[in-house]
Design a protein around this motif. Structure first.
Motif, PDB file in Angstrom:
ATOM      1  N   UNK A 197       0.965  -1.508   0.212  1.00 27.29           N
ATOM      2  CA  UNK A 197      -0.088  -0.005  -0.035  1.00 27.29           C
ATOM      3  C   UNK A 197       1.303   1.105  -0.058  1.00 27.29           C
ATOM      4  N   UNK A 198       1.560   1.053   1.232  1.00 28.66           N
ATOM      5  CA  UNK A 198       2.848   2.609   0.719  1.00 28.66           C
ATOM      6  C   UNK A 198       3.363   2.534  -0.390  1.00 28.66           C
ATOM      7  N   UNK A 199       4.098   1.610  -0.800  1.00 24.96           N
ATOM      8  CA  UNK A 199       4.673   2.032  -1.891  1.00 24.96           C
ATOM      9  C   UNK A 199       3.476   2.227  -3.733  1.00 24.96           C
ATOM     10  N   UNK A 200       2.392   1.526  -3.790  1.00 22.41           N
ATOM     11  CA  UNK A 200       1.371   2.229  -4.776  1.00 22.41           C
ATOM     12  C   UNK A 200       1.017   3.489  -4.296  1.00 22.41           C
ATOM     13  N   UNK A 225      10.373   1.173   8.770  1.00 18.42           N
ATOM     14  CA  UNK A 225      10.310   1.525   7.385  1.00 18.42           C
ATOM     15  C   UNK A 225       9.943   3.196   6.495  1.00 18.42           C
ATOM     16  N   UNK A 226      10.960   3.930   6.460  1.00 23.75           N
ATOM     17  CA  UNK A 226      10.890   4.678   5.736  1.00 23.75           C
ATOM     18  C   UNK A 226      11.185   5.195   4.501  1.00 23.75           C
ATOM     19  N   UNK A 227       9.394   5.860   4.401  1.00 25.57           N
ATOM     20  CA  UNK A 227       9.377   5.809   2.295  1.00 25.57           C
ATOM     21  C   UNK A 227       8.321   7.455   2.405  1.00 25.57           C
ATOM     22  N   UNK A 228       9.282   7.946   1.129  1.00 27.59           N
ATOM     23  CA  UNK A 228       9.773   9.479   0.580  1.00 27.59           C
ATOM     24  C   UNK A 228       9.062   9.700  -0.782  1.00 27.59           C
ATOM     25  N   UNK A 229       8.703  10.384  -0.956  1.00 28.85           N
ATOM     26  CA  UNK A 229       8.386  10.715  -2.344  1.00 28.85           C
ATOM     27  C   UNK A 229       7.672  11.703  -2.894  1.00 28.85           C
ATOM     28  N   UNK A 230       8.578  12.586  -4.203  1.00 28.12           N
ATOM     29  CA  UNK A 230       8.270  14.440  -3.916  1.00 28.12           C
ATOM     30  C   UNK A 230       6.782  13.548  -4.022  1.00 28.12           C
ATOM     31  N   UNK A 231       5.943  14.909  -4.533  1.00 28.62           N
ATOM     32  CA  UNK A 231       4.197  15.347  -4.715  1.00 28.62           C
ATOM     33  C   UNK A 231       3.189  16.272  -4.294  1.00 28.62           C
TER      34      UNK A 231
END
Length: 448
Positions: free
Chosen positions: A343-346, A375-381
């Protein structure tokens, strides 16, 4: 004679105190049936004790017509305030139930006494000064309302404390406002007492019917959301199983191809065709580079999900940046872990899919140490609005979307994991520290 009158007054004050305690017990039972508690047993009983003391003080205060209206508002405000401390709910639902309970108790006392006077044939003065008869009817009145409150508490279970109101819920604020206005009329115009008491009784019935209807709508909407969320989880789980199967098939194919390529290479070298062997190795290197795993954490289920998402991201032109360590010792249930990561990566890939090339990247860090999965997830948005821990979906049908983060939160909270998601400087950041537990914890708390 004066001594007897004094005893009657003292007994009346005792009954008044008992009545306040019973009213408080009824309110607590009803609120327990409608609101989830704020779990803190010591603070709960301290608040209830303080509530009882202040309610008793307010009940003995008297005043002018304006004073009686102010007294009513003070009592309602007191109940609302302690409801805030003791229970979780939205302001509109809390106000609706607080005012309805207060109004029903007020109306019930009036009409019960009215019925008792008609049965006994006494006037109001004769009725309240007949201590034995009044006491019997008083305890009957308290017993009936307590029994009714116990039935509500037994058969009505509190709904989930939803912080975001649905479209129809704010309209319910009109009901308690109308009830308070009629209560004011009852307090203010004693000469028209019967007319306003009848109006209040009718309005109480309307409030109860509206509350039942709103609860029905809320419960149905909540069940529908749970069903959609369950379908979403099943979909993610199915994707993870397919990814694991594809990884297994791919591994078997690579093993078979490796043996065939090794045999071909051996034949070329045995026949001393070195140039052909070099050319074959060069072609093999180009072909196999696409099949090398992007991630190898030594955990088959997690590797399957991460590699599947990695290849999907690469096909969409998204730079997937992985950082993992050895996850072979992880004991957490694979289904829960893969649902959270999937879910997080999607969500991360979807958020940056519509951005320009320099901002099409997702950073994924999954590290395991000292029985803790970080867990650490970063993405531009684009700009993300976070309201009370919720992220409103921007899709056309909100009811069918927005369950990704909800599923993640449900699973992490089940394991008492600490998590945080923020939006800062054009980037969405999700971090979590997930205690490594071999199986899902069971809620063993006992309702007090």
């Amino acid at each position: 004679m004066a001594g007897a009158a004094t005893m009657v007054v003292i007994w009346g004050n005792i009954l008044s105190f008992i009545g306040n305690v019973v009213a408080l017990a009824v309110e607590v039972l009803v609120f327990d049936a409608f609101f989830p508690r704020n779990e803190s047993r010591k603070k709960r009983w301290l608040c209830i004790l303080l509530w009882c003391v202040i309610a008793t003080f307010l009940s003995v205060s008297v005043g002018t017509k304006f004073g009686y209206t102010l007294k009513m508002l003070q009592e309602v405000a007191l109940i609302y305030l302690f409801c805030v401390f003791l229970y979780q709910s939205r302001w509109d639902r809390r106000l609706f139930i607080v005012v309805t309970v207060y109004s029903v108790l007020f109306s019930y006392s009036h009409w019960f006494d009215e019925l008792c006077m008609r049965i006994s044939g006494f006037t109001y003065e004769e009725y309240i000064w007949n201590v034995p008869l009044y006491s019997i009817f008083f305890f009957l009145r308290c017993s009936f309302i307590l029994a009714f409150a116990f039935l509500i508490n037994k058969y009505h279970k509190p709904l989930h404390a939803r912080t975001q109101p649905r479209a129809w819920v704010p309209l319910s604020a009109a009901f308690p406002v109308c009830t308070l206005l009629v209560l004011r009329q009852v307090y203010t115009y004693s000469e028209e007492q019967r007319v306003w008491q009848i109006c209040l009784l009718i309005l109480n019935l309307v409030d109860i019917a509206a509350l039942i209807l709103l609860d029905y709508l809320e419960e149905n909407a909540e069940n529908r959301e749970k069903l959609i969320a369950a379908n979403e989880r099943a979909h993610v789980q199915d994707e993870n199983i397919q990814a694991l199967s594809q990884a297994y098939v791919g591994q078997r194919k690579m093993t078979h191809d490796f043996r065939a390529n090794l045999s071909t290479l051996s034949e070329l070298l045995e026949s001393e065709r070195v140039d052909d062997a070099k050319e074959f190795l060069s072609e093999l290197n180009v072909r196999q580079s696409e099949q090398i795993l992007l991630v190898n954490s030594h955990n088959a289920a997690i590797d399957a999900v991460l590699n599947q998402k990695g290849y999907i991201g690469k096909k969409q032109g998204i730079d997937m940046r992985f950082r993992v360590n050895d996850l072979s010792a992880l004991r957490l249930p694979r289904v829960d872990v893969t649902i959270v990561l999937g879910n997080l990566i999607d969500n991360a890939m979807e958020a940056c899919a519509g951005l320009s090339d320099p901002n099409r990247w997702v950073s994924i860090q999954i590290l395991y140490s000292e029985n803790m999965l970080s867990i650490l997830i970063i993405n531009p948005s684009n700009i993300v609005q976070i309201n009370d821990g919720h992220i409103p979906t921007t899709k056309q049908d909100p009811l069918l979307h927005g369950f990704g983060i909800g599923n993640v939160k449900d699973i992490l909270e089940k394991y008492h994991a600490e998590y945080l998601f923020t939006y800062d400087d054009g980037r969405f950041i999700f971090s979590a520290d997930w205690p490594d537990i071999s199986e899902s914890p069971v809620n063993t708390s006992i309702l007090s």
